[in-house]
Scaffold this motif. Structure first.
Motif, PDB file in Angstrom:
ATOM      1  N   LYS A 170       0.765  -1.122   0.227  1.00 54.15           N
ATOM      2  CA  LYS A 170      -0.013  -0.047   0.253  1.00 54.15           C
ATOM      3  C   LYS A 170       1.040   0.977  -0.240  1.00 54.15           C
ATOM      4  O   LYS A 170       0.515   2.672  -0.373  1.00 54.15           O
ATOM      5  N   GLU A 171       2.036   1.141   0.719  1.00 52.59           N
ATOM      6  CA  GLU A 171       2.600   2.398   0.759  1.00 52.59           C
ATOM      7  C   GLU A 171       3.607   2.651   0.292  1.00 52.59           C
ATOM      8  O   GLU A 171       3.754   3.865  -0.660  1.00 52.59           O
ATOM      9  N   LYS A 173       2.715   1.867  -3.728  1.00 51.98           N
ATOM     10  CA  LYS A 173       1.939   2.181  -4.415  1.00 51.98           C
ATOM     11  C   LYS A 173       1.887   3.403  -4.176  1.00 51.98           C
ATOM     12  O   LYS A 173       1.977   4.409  -5.761  1.00 51.98           O
ATOM     13  N   ASN A 174       1.194   4.078  -3.233  1.00 52.40           N
ATOM     14  CA  ASN A 174       0.841   5.374  -3.338  1.00 52.40           C
ATOM     15  C   ASN A 174       2.302   6.490  -3.295  1.00 52.40           C
ATOM     16  O   ASN A 174       2.257   7.486  -3.778  1.00 52.40           O
ATOM     17  N   GLU A 175       3.562   5.711  -3.190  1.00 55.64           N
ATOM     18  CA  GLU A 175       4.457   6.514  -2.895  1.00 55.64           C
ATOM     19  C   GLU A 175       4.695   6.901  -4.685  1.00 55.64           C
ATOM     20  O   GLU A 175       5.113   7.615  -5.397  1.00 55.64           O
ATOM     21  N   ASP A 177       2.639   7.172  -6.740  1.00 56.52           N
ATOM     22  CA  ASP A 177       1.547   8.334  -7.538  1.00 56.52           C
ATOM     23  C   ASP A 177       2.360   9.154  -6.938  1.00 56.52           C
ATOM     24  O   ASP A 177       1.771  10.451  -7.952  1.00 56.52           O
ATOM     25  N   ALA A 178       2.342   9.235  -6.338  1.00 59.76           N
ATOM     26  CA  ALA A 178       2.514  11.111  -5.418  1.00 59.76           C
ATOM     27  C   ALA A 178       3.657  11.437  -5.795  1.00 59.76           C
ATOM     28  O   ALA A 178       4.057  12.555  -5.590  1.00 59.76           O
ATOM     29  N   LYS A 185      10.312   7.739  -7.268  1.00 61.08           N
ATOM     30  CA  LYS A 185       8.873   7.327  -8.074  1.00 61.08           C
ATOM     31  C   LYS A 185       9.122   5.926  -8.648  1.00 61.08           C
ATOM     32  O   LYS A 185       8.530   5.048  -8.782  1.00 61.08           O
ATOM     33  N   SER A 192       6.864  -1.888  -6.133  1.00 63.88           N
ATOM     34  CA  SER A 192       5.469  -2.650  -5.821  1.00 63.88           C
ATOM     35  C   SER A 192       5.395  -3.910  -6.503  1.00 63.88           C
ATOM     36  O   SER A 192       4.714  -4.739  -6.112  1.00 63.88           O
ATOM     37  N   LYS A 222      -5.683  -6.230  -5.044  1.00 63.56           N
ATOM     38  CA  LYS A 222      -5.239  -5.256  -5.323  1.00 63.56           C
ATOM     39  C   LYS A 222      -5.007  -4.547  -6.436  1.00 63.56           C
ATOM     40  O   LYS A 222      -4.496  -5.207  -7.740  1.00 63.56           O
TER      41      LYS A 222
END
Length: 222
Positions: A170-171, A173-175, A177-178, A185, A192, A222
């Motif tokens: 989860k972390e 994938k969030n990173e 994207d952000a 990135k 991931s 997921k």
């Protein structure tokens, strides 16, 4: 005698008139004036002691919240990777199951490579100090597993691995994207993919050992 006095009086009067005329000319508008000395400017309080203020010589390079977030991600990923390595080494020593031992060996290999090839170079680039081992939370998990053996160890290790990899995925994938830093990135995206494979593998092992991980979501969903 009288003539001398008259001549003296006339000369004095003429001199007075001439002097008066010179003064009047000097005061007349448009007459040339002596240039005044330029006043020395005193640095204001906003620029005193700061030679680059207002000149652009020292542009602002204050870190942003995005910079802090990316550095925190890299630091936490290094901590988590070190924990996976130590837990994997422990599982190789204490587990009685071949599939658990093989998974543990994979954790040691993959997370060591992720740290050496990806995370540490980026950490150096971002001036992120390398963590001195796992986090406090991970140290507690390691200590807990050190007190177990046999089937109890396998059950606890499998449960930890499922939950840890769910959170890590989860972390990452969030990173991915952000993140604005392209290196951060990239490692988040590649990480991931690897973590997703780890999660899928440990979930299969959990089923084989009849371990109920309680609310586990399969990696395929997921």
């Amino acid at each position: 005698m009288q003539l001398k006095r008259i001549a003296y009086t006339l000369c004095f009067s003429a001199g007075t008139v001439l002097l008066s005329g010179m003064v009047a000319f000097a005061q007349a508008p448009g007459s040339p004036q002596q240039p005044s000395m330029p006043q020395q400017q005193t640095p204001s309080s906003s620029t005193a002691g700061n030679p680059g203020a207002g000149s652009g010589a020292y542009p602002s390079t204050a870190p942003t919240s995005q910079d802090f977030a990316e550095k925190a991600f890299v630091s936490k990923a290094l901590e988590g990777g070190e924990a996976e390595v130590q837990l994997g080494q422990l599982a190789q020593d204490k587990s009685q199951s071949n599939d658990v031992k093989q998974f543990a060996q994979k954790m040691v290999n993959d997370h060591s490579q992720m740290a050496d090839k990806w995370l540490k170079p980026v950490a150096k680039q971002l001036e992120v100090p390398e963590p001195k081992g796992p986090s406090k939370k991970d140290k507690k998990e390691i200590a807990k597993l050190q007190g177990l053996s046999g089937a109890d160890f396998d059950r606890e290790y499998i449960t930890m691995m499922v939950k840890d990899h769910q959170q890590d995925l989860k972390e990452f994938k969030n990173e991915a994207d952000a993140a604005q830093d392209q290196n951060v990135k990239q490692i988040a995206q590649q990480g991931s993919n690897i973590i997703a494979k780890h999660l899928q593998l440990i979930e299969q092992i959990a089923k084989a050992h009849n371990v109920d991980v309680g609310g586990s979501e399969m990696s395929s969903s997921k």
